[in-house]
Design an enzyme around this catalytic site. Structure first.
Site, PDB file in Angstrom:
ATOM      1  CG  HIS A   1      -1.349  -1.340   1.151  1.00  0.00           C
ATOM      2  ND1 HIS A   1      -1.034  -2.243   2.201  1.00  0.00           N
ATOM      3  CD2 HIS A   1      -2.518  -2.124   0.648  1.00  0.00           C
ATOM      4  CE1 HIS A   1      -1.743  -3.340   2.106  1.00  0.00           C
ATOM      5  NE2 HIS A   1      -2.765  -3.455   1.517  1.00  0.00           N
TER       6      HIS A   1
ATOM      7  CB  CYS B   1       1.337  -1.653  -6.083  1.00  0.00           C
ATOM      8  SG  CYS B   1       0.650  -2.021  -7.862  1.00  0.00           S
TER       9      CYS B   1
ATOM     10  CG  HIS C   1      -6.548   2.244   2.950  1.00  0.00           C
ATOM     11  ND1 HIS C   1      -5.299   2.352   2.094  1.00  0.00           N
ATOM     12  CD2 HIS C   1      -7.144   1.205   2.633  1.00  0.00           C
ATOM     13  CE1 HIS C   1      -5.528   1.103   1.449  1.00  0.00           C
ATOM     14  NE2 HIS C   1      -6.607   0.377   2.015  1.00  0.00           N
TER      15      HIS C   1
ATOM     16  CD  GLU D   1      -3.767   3.108  -2.778  1.00  0.00           C
ATOM     17  OE1 GLU D   1      -3.975   2.153  -2.752  1.00  0.00           O
ATOM     18  OE2 GLU D   1      -4.016   3.813  -3.576  1.00  0.00           O
TER      19      GLU D   1
ATOM     20  CB  THR E   1      -4.809   2.083  -6.471  1.00  0.00           C
ATOM     21  OG1 THR E   1      -4.821   1.472  -5.315  1.00  0.00           O
ATOM     22  CG2 THR E   1      -3.908   2.937  -6.544  1.00  0.00           C
TER      23      THR E   1
ATOM     24  CB  CYS F   1      -4.990  -0.081 -10.046  1.00  0.00           C
ATOM     25  SG  CYS F   1      -5.729  -1.840  -9.278  1.00  0.00           S
TER      26      CYS F   1
ATOM     27  CB  SER G   1      -9.352  -6.225   1.861  1.00  0.00           C
ATOM     28  OG  SER G   1      -9.434  -5.931   0.421  1.00  0.00           O
TER      29      SER G   1
ATOM     30  CB  SER H   1      -5.467  -8.702  -0.977  1.00  0.00           C
ATOM     31  OG  SER H   1      -6.726  -8.381  -0.269  1.00  0.00           O
TER      32      SER H   1
HETATM   33  O1  0JX Z   1      -7.386  -2.408   1.280  1.00  0.00           O
HETATM   34  P1  0JX Z   1      -6.636  -2.579  -0.062  1.00  0.00           P
HETATM   35  O2  0JX Z   1      -7.915  -2.785  -0.885  1.00  0.00           O
HETATM   36  O3  0JX Z   1      -5.848  -1.156  -0.661  1.00  0.00           O
HETATM   37  O4  0JX Z   1      -5.556  -3.524   0.038  1.00  0.00           O
HETATM   38  P2  0JX Z   1      -5.622  -5.082  -0.295  1.00  0.00           P
HETATM   39  O5  0JX Z   1      -6.734  -5.569   0.283  1.00  0.00           O
HETATM   40  O6  0JX Z   1      -4.478  -5.520   0.309  1.00  0.00           O
HETATM   41  O7  0JX Z   1      -5.283  -5.571  -1.661  1.00  0.00           O
HETATM   42  C1  0JX Z   1      -4.146  -5.441  -2.505  1.00  0.00           C
HETATM   43  C2  0JX Z   1      -3.243  -4.257  -2.239  1.00  0.00           C
HETATM   44  C3  0JX Z   1      -3.612  -2.976  -3.166  1.00  0.00           C
HETATM   45  C4  0JX Z   1      -3.043  -2.158  -3.249  1.00  0.00           C
HETATM   46  O8  0JX Z   1      -3.538  -0.931  -3.725  1.00  0.00           O
HETATM   47 FE1  SF4 Z   2      -1.518  -2.764  -7.449  1.00  0.00          FE
HETATM   48 FE2  SF4 Z   2      -4.216  -2.473  -7.992  1.00  0.00          FE
HETATM   49 FE3  SF4 Z   2      -3.158  -4.491  -6.870  1.00  0.00          FE
HETATM   50 FE4  SF4 Z   2      -3.334  -2.329  -5.468  1.00  0.00          FE
HETATM   51  S1  SF4 Z   2      -5.128  -3.598  -6.189  1.00  0.00           S
HETATM   52  S2  SF4 Z   2      -1.686  -3.714  -5.263  1.00  0.00           S
HETATM   53  S3  SF4 Z   2      -2.604  -0.879  -7.088  1.00  0.00           S
HETATM   54  S4  SF4 Z   2      -2.462  -4.006  -9.018  1.00  0.00           S
END
Ligand code: 0JX
Ligand code: SF4
Length: 511
Positions: free
Chosen positions: A272, A294, A322, A324, A364, A394, A422, A470
């Site tokens: 993040h 990322c 958050h 990020e 994102t 993204c 998440s 994730s």
């Molecule tokens: O809480 P997010 O959706 O930003 O993160 P998560 O669940 O770890 O998803 C993957 C990482 C995303 C980063 O942008």
């Molecule tokens: Fe990268 Fe998008 Fe995955 Fe977040 S959700 S880690 S910004 S590809």
């Protein structure tokens, strides 16, 4: 046809579970059948059972595993007898439901023995992998012949407190009370059985940024050896974090928790991203940083720096707190403001933008439709505002939302597999809930099969299934397998696009 037959060996077990099933018997056809003690009597009784939608066996059992305590409820993942094995795939669903009913539920293999076991026999069965033993489940599992089958047993004796000790006798009364509480859960399980269709949204599960972040921690563990410190959860998924912890990763909330080690502790920044202040602190502390941010989050950081450098007011659309968002805001002190929704945009003082341009960025992992509404509010409030770029949200977020919309249109229930912290998992659940054709489908976020409430499945003949960026694909497989224990499944995939994004690894862990 009977909806559910519940078999027990003893009369006291039958009476106890029947008490719990009484309310269910008012609206469904439930029978409790006493089959007698031992596999031979159970086999004879099984041959006479009338047809039923679902078959369960319950009653007492002995523990083989030292970790089990009297009163624990064992839900068999499989029933074994000699070389034969009968899988019970819906076990995680039942165990989750029993836990929500306040019982201590565990899952594992149940062995059916032809006699009461003790001492050495108990240890031998334990060595074969069984965690509990009974004397009736195997012939009943065989009699189910592919129909939904469950074996749910209350532990009354353990290796430390064998059968017929005083402690065990006292436990039988408590175990009967537990059997009564198991009754309604079995009724809900039976009501959830039946054939269904599962529509798998595609793409789903890991994105390229998550794949990369996890690989970075894995490679750091191999290259530098444990412990590898990780600032915050590498990605927001409880299973991923637990798995990496087992392998030697140590997750910390703050760099202050990383100890001073000769040469600097190996420290990974999560997917993040982090603010420049965190990078500086790591530098001051001499930590050996491996950055798993990322590249698509890093791109938003770069935009934030560019807009801030030209003196703009930068409105970041995202969720307060958050990681990020904290990282991106940290790139533009004095220039960035966070707006969570349209109301927050309307409330921004016009004076903030006096004498400077306005630009807009987004987190994102937002819901694309919601973010667009907030961005439109920014443009109304500050005509001429630049951005956000289409790809701030993204590719992975956008694709998973498109895919879940496609399955939600056909489903009565949409299950999103992901952890509650998440952002993209929560947004997927919200998008699904807004996407039904005839009224919104029920959309639920679950960490795994154990979180699925059986009542959601009742009457849900088409279930949409997806997973956040994730969430490991294995958890989706686990959900499909568990649903398969409730009846025949027709699994179809709804693919809205192909993904072929890959990112290179940082130099510290590159092969
Ligand atoms: O809480 P997010 O959706 O930003 O993160 P998560 O669940 O770890 O998803 C993957 C990482 C995303 C980063 O942008
Ligand atoms: Fe990268 Fe998008 Fe995955 Fe977040 S959700 S880690 S910004 S590809």
């Amino acid at each position: 046809m009977t909806d559910l037959i519940v078999c027990t060996a003893l009369g006291m077990e039958a009476r106890a579970v029947a008490r719990g099933l009484r309310p269910a018997r008012e609206h469904s056809r439930v029978r409790v059948v006493r089959v007698g003690m031992g596999p031979d009597r159970a086999a004879r009784a099984a041959a006479l059972l009338p047809p039923a939608g679902a078959l369960a066996v319950t009653g007492f059992a002995g523990a083989l595993d030292d970790g089990l305590r009297p009163g624990d409820v064992l839900v068999a993942t499989e029933v074994r007898s000699g070389d034969r094995v009968w899988p019970c795939p819906s076990a995680p669903l039942l165990a989750g439901e029993l836990a929500r009913a306040g019982l201590r539920a565990v899952t594992g293999p149940l062995v059916t023995s032809p006699r009461v076991v003790s001492g050495r026999d108990r240890r031998a069965l334990a060595l074969e992998g069984g965690i509990a033993v009974d004397m009736e489940s195997a012939p009943l599992a065989a009699a189910a012949r592919g129909r939904p089958f469950a074996a749910v047993r209350v532990i009354v004796d353990t290796p430390a407190a064998p059968l017929l000790s005083l402690a065990t006798m006292g436990g039988a009364v408590a175990a009967c009370r537990t059997l009564t509480r198991i009754g309604p859960v079995l009724a809900r399980w039976a009501a959830a059985t039946g054939p269904r269709r599962v529509l798998l949204a595609s793409p789903r599960s890991f994105c390229a940024g998550v794949d990369r972040a996890i690989e970075i921690v894995e490679r750091a563990l191999v290259r530098f050896g444990p412990p590898v410190y990780v600032r915050k959860q590498i990605v927001h998924n409880a299973h991923v974090v637990r798995d990496l912890e087992r392998r030697g990763a140590v997750f910390v909330d703050d760099l202050a928790e990383v100890p001073e080690l000769p040469g600097g502790a190996v420290t990974v920044f999560s997917a993040h991203g982090v603010s420049p202040a965190v990078r500086e602190e790591a530098g001051r502390r001499g930590l050996r940083v491996v950055d798993a941010t990322c590249p698509l989050v890093a791109k938003v950081h770069a935009e934030a720096r560019r807009f801030a450098a030209r003196g703009d007011l930068v409105v970041l659309i995202g969720h307060a707190g958050h990681e990020e968002v904290e990282g991106v805001l940290g790139e533009m002190p004095g220039a960035g403001v966070l707006a969570e929704d349209e109301a927050a945009v309307e409330a921004l003082p016009a004076s903030l933008a006096e004498g400077r341009g306005v630009a807009c960025l987004t987190q994102t992992t937002l819901a694309a439709d919601e973010a667009e509404e907030v961005a439109a509010a920014v443009r109304r409030r500050f005509p001429g505002a630049e951005g956000p770029r289409d790809d701030d949200i993204c590719y992975a977020t956008t694709n998973r939302q498109r895919a879940v919309r496609a399955v939600a249109a056909e489903a009565q229930l949409v299950l999103v597999v992901g952890s509650a912290n998440s952002s993209n998992a929560r947004r997927l659940t919200e998008v699904a809930a807004r996407s039904g054709r005839d009224g919104a489908p029920l959309a639920r976020l679950v960490d795994g099969p154990g979180d699925i409430a059986l009542e959601w499945l009742r009457g849900a003949r088409t279930v949409g299934l997806t997973a956040s960026a994730s969430t490991p694909a294995s958890l989706v497989d686990a959900v499909v397998a568990a649903l398969g224990g409730l009846g025949p499944l027709d699994v179809e995939e709804r693919r809205v696009t192909e993904e072929n994004v890959e990112f290179t690894l940082p130099k510290e862990v590159r092969p």
